[in-house]
Scaffold this motif. Structure first.
Motif, PDB file in Angstrom:
ATOM      1  N   GLN A   1      71.099  39.676 -34.362  1.00 12.62           N
ATOM      2  CA  GLN A   1      70.424  40.864 -34.870  1.00 12.62           C
ATOM      3  C   GLN A   1      69.046  40.964 -34.232  1.00 12.62           C
ATOM      4  N   VAL A   2      68.749  42.132 -33.739  1.00 14.63           N
ATOM      5  CA  VAL A   2      67.463  42.369 -33.093  1.00 14.63           C
ATOM      6  C   VAL A   2      66.551  43.102 -34.062  1.00 14.63           C
ATOM      7  N   ARG A   3      65.394  42.528 -34.312  1.00 14.97           N
ATOM      8  CA  ARG A   3      64.401  43.213 -35.140  1.00 14.97           C
ATOM      9  C   ARG A   3      63.008  42.796 -34.696  1.00 14.97           C
ATOM     10  N   LEU A   4      62.191  43.781 -34.423  1.00 10.16           N
ATOM     11  CA  LEU A   4      60.778  43.602 -34.129  1.00 10.16           C
ATOM     12  C   LEU A   4      60.044  44.751 -34.806  1.00 10.16           C
ATOM     13  N   VAL A   5      59.248  44.440 -35.801  1.00  8.05           N
ATOM     14  CA  VAL A   5      58.554  45.466 -36.563  1.00  8.05           C
ATOM     15  C   VAL A   5      57.067  45.147 -36.597  1.00  8.05           C
ATOM     16  N   GLU A   6      56.280  45.996 -35.949  1.00  9.38           N
ATOM     17  CA  GLU A   6      54.831  45.816 -35.918  1.00  9.38           C
ATOM     18  C   GLU A   6      54.170  46.453 -37.139  1.00  9.38           C
ATOM     19  N   SER A   7      53.042  45.889 -37.514  1.00  9.80           N
ATOM     20  CA  SER A   7      52.219  46.452 -38.582  1.00  9.80           C
ATOM     21  C   SER A   7      50.781  45.981 -38.382  1.00  9.80           C
ATOM     22  N   GLY A  30      63.500  33.833 -31.243  1.00  4.48           N
ATOM     23  CA  GLY A  30      63.938  32.679 -30.471  1.00  4.48           C
ATOM     24  C   GLY A  30      63.930  32.884 -28.969  1.00  4.48           C
ATOM     25  N   GLY A  31      63.339  33.950 -28.500  1.00  2.55           N
ATOM     26  CA  GLY A  31      63.278  34.202 -27.068  1.00  2.55           C
ATOM     27  C   GLY A  31      62.398  33.206 -26.347  1.00  2.55           C
ATOM     28  N   ASP A  32      62.490  33.211 -25.034  1.00  2.00           N
ATOM     29  CA  ASP A  32      61.655  32.311 -24.234  1.00  2.00           C
ATOM     30  C   ASP A  32      60.184  32.731 -24.249  1.00  2.00           C
ATOM     31  N   ALA A  33      59.936  33.978 -24.510  1.00  2.00           N
ATOM     32  CA  ALA A  33      58.558  34.464 -24.566  1.00  2.00           C
ATOM     33  C   ALA A  33      58.470  35.654 -25.504  1.00  2.00           C
ATOM     34  N   MET A  34      57.332  35.762 -26.151  1.00  2.00           N
ATOM     35  CA  MET A  34      57.024  36.956 -26.936  1.00  2.00           C
ATOM     36  C   MET A  34      55.642  37.437 -26.524  1.00  2.00           C
ATOM     37  N   GLY A  35      55.472  38.728 -26.597  1.00  2.00           N
ATOM     38  CA  GLY A  35      54.204  39.254 -26.130  1.00  2.00           C
ATOM     39  C   GLY A  35      53.747  40.475 -26.876  1.00  2.00           C
ATOM     40  N   TRP A  36      52.485  40.789 -26.684  1.00  2.00           N
ATOM     41  CA  TRP A  36      51.865  42.014 -27.185  1.00  2.00           C
ATOM     42  C   TRP A  36      51.488  42.889 -25.991  1.00  2.00           C
ATOM     43  N   PHE A  37      51.715  44.175 -26.172  1.00  2.00           N
ATOM     44  CA  PHE A  37      51.439  45.158 -25.139  1.00  2.00           C
ATOM     45  C   PHE A  37      50.750  46.352 -25.773  1.00  2.00           C
ATOM     46  N   ARG A  38      50.165  47.183 -24.940  1.00  5.24           N
ATOM     47  CA  ARG A  38      49.576  48.405 -25.458  1.00  5.24           C
ATOM     48  C   ARG A  38      49.747  49.531 -24.455  1.00  5.24           C
ATOM     49  N   GLN A  39      49.759  50.732 -24.994  1.00  2.00           N
ATOM     50  CA  GLN A  39      49.902  51.915 -24.155  1.00  2.00           C
ATOM     51  C   GLN A  39      48.919  52.967 -24.615  1.00  2.00           C
ATOM     52  N   PRO A  40      47.815  53.114 -23.886  1.00  2.00           N
ATOM     53  CA  PRO A  40      46.856  54.169 -24.222  1.00  2.00           C
ATOM     54  C   PRO A  40      47.477  55.544 -23.973  1.00  2.00           C
ATOM     55  N   PRO A  41      46.960  56.574 -24.605  1.00  2.14           N
ATOM     56  CA  PRO A  41      47.508  57.921 -24.403  1.00  2.14           C
ATOM     57  C   PRO A  41      47.505  58.316 -22.935  1.00  2.14           C
ATOM     58  N   GLY A  42      48.654  58.756 -22.437  1.00  2.00           N
ATOM     59  CA  GLY A  42      48.746  59.221 -21.065  1.00  2.00           C
ATOM     60  C   GLY A  42      48.744  58.150 -20.007  1.00  2.00           C
ATOM     61  N   GLU A  43      48.821  56.892 -20.417  1.00  2.00           N
ATOM     62  CA  GLU A  43      48.784  55.809 -19.442  1.00  2.00           C
ATOM     63  C   GLU A  43      50.034  54.937 -19.554  1.00  2.00           C
ATOM     64  N   ASP A  44      50.188  54.024 -18.591  1.00  2.00           N
ATOM     65  CA  ASP A  44      51.329  53.126 -18.601  1.00  2.00           C
ATOM     66  C   ASP A  44      51.134  52.003 -19.623  1.00  2.00           C
ATOM     67  N   ARG A  45      52.244  51.408 -20.022  1.00  2.00           N
ATOM     68  CA  ARG A  45      52.186  50.260 -20.917  1.00  2.00           C
ATOM     69  C   ARG A  45      51.611  49.066 -20.157  1.00  2.00           C
ATOM     70  N   CYS A  95      55.028  44.836 -29.810  1.00  2.00           N
ATOM     71  CA  CYS A  95      55.428  43.456 -29.535  1.00  2.00           C
ATOM     72  C   CYS A  95      56.804  43.485 -28.883  1.00  2.00           C
ATOM     73  N   ALA A  96      57.114  42.415 -28.176  1.00  2.00           N
ATOM     74  CA  ALA A  96      58.365  42.359 -27.434  1.00  2.00           C
ATOM     75  C   ALA A  96      58.823  40.914 -27.297  1.00  2.00           C
ATOM     76  N   TRP A 117      61.936  45.542 -27.859  1.00  2.00           N
ATOM     77  CA  TRP A 117      60.625  46.071 -28.209  1.00  2.00           C
ATOM     78  C   TRP A 117      60.620  46.597 -29.628  1.00  2.00           C
ATOM     79  N   GLY A 118      59.468  46.491 -30.263  1.00  2.00           N
ATOM     80  CA  GLY A 118      59.280  47.126 -31.549  1.00  2.00           C
ATOM     81  C   GLY A 118      58.907  48.585 -31.380  1.00  2.00           C
ATOM     82  N   GLN A 119      58.652  49.250 -32.497  1.00  2.00           N
ATOM     83  CA  GLN A 119      58.368  50.688 -32.465  1.00  2.00           C
ATOM     84  C   GLN A 119      56.891  50.982 -32.269  1.00  2.00           C
ATOM     85  N   GLY A 120      56.059  49.970 -32.410  1.00  2.00           N
ATOM     86  CA  GLY A 120      54.637  50.123 -32.151  1.00  2.00           C
ATOM     87  C   GLY A 120      53.811  50.379 -33.403  1.00  2.00           C
TER      88      GLY A 120
END
Length: 127
Positions: A1-7, A30-45, A95-96, A117-120
């Protein structure tokens, strides 16, 4: 089951702090890596920080010295503590989780490495 929920996102003034949480299923945690990312308005992640299965942490340059990635293994939760926030940190934060060898253990893997990926959660910093 895949679940990633940011808050934990919200609106803060410049210089303030926020703590983001990412609740994951046992499988995605349980993945090999987890990370945090961000996407400003109009820009790439863009990558913010990463933590490997063995606990190794890496940060993108804008996050170094201000942000801290951590995890609670028992609760399957990933955290991002953000301090001294500035308007340039305004973005949707995600998060991913990813599997497989990472390109480098010295820098965070790029977004393309991650499978789920989570929904942000939105972070807005006002001056």
């Amino acid at each position: 089951q895949v679940r990633l929920v940011e808050s934990g996102g919200g609106s803060v003034q410049s210089g303030g702090s926020l703590r983001l949480s990412c609740s994951a299923s046992e499988y995605t945690f349980g993945g090999d890596a987890m990370g945090w990312f961000r996407q400003p308005p109009g820009e790439d992640r863009e990558t913010v920080a990463n933590i490997m299965r063995d606990g190794t942490k890496t940060y993108a340059d804008p996050a170094k010295g201000r942000f801290t990635i951590s995890r609670d293994i028992a609760d399957h939760t990933l955290y991002l503590e953000m301090n001294n926030l500035s308007p340039e940190d305004t973005a949707m934060y995600y998060c991913a989780a990813g599997w497989g060898p990472v390109p480098s253990r010295d820098t965070p893997p790029p977004p393309v490495y991650y499978s789920y990926w989570g929904q942000g959660t939105q972070v807005t910093v006002s001056s």
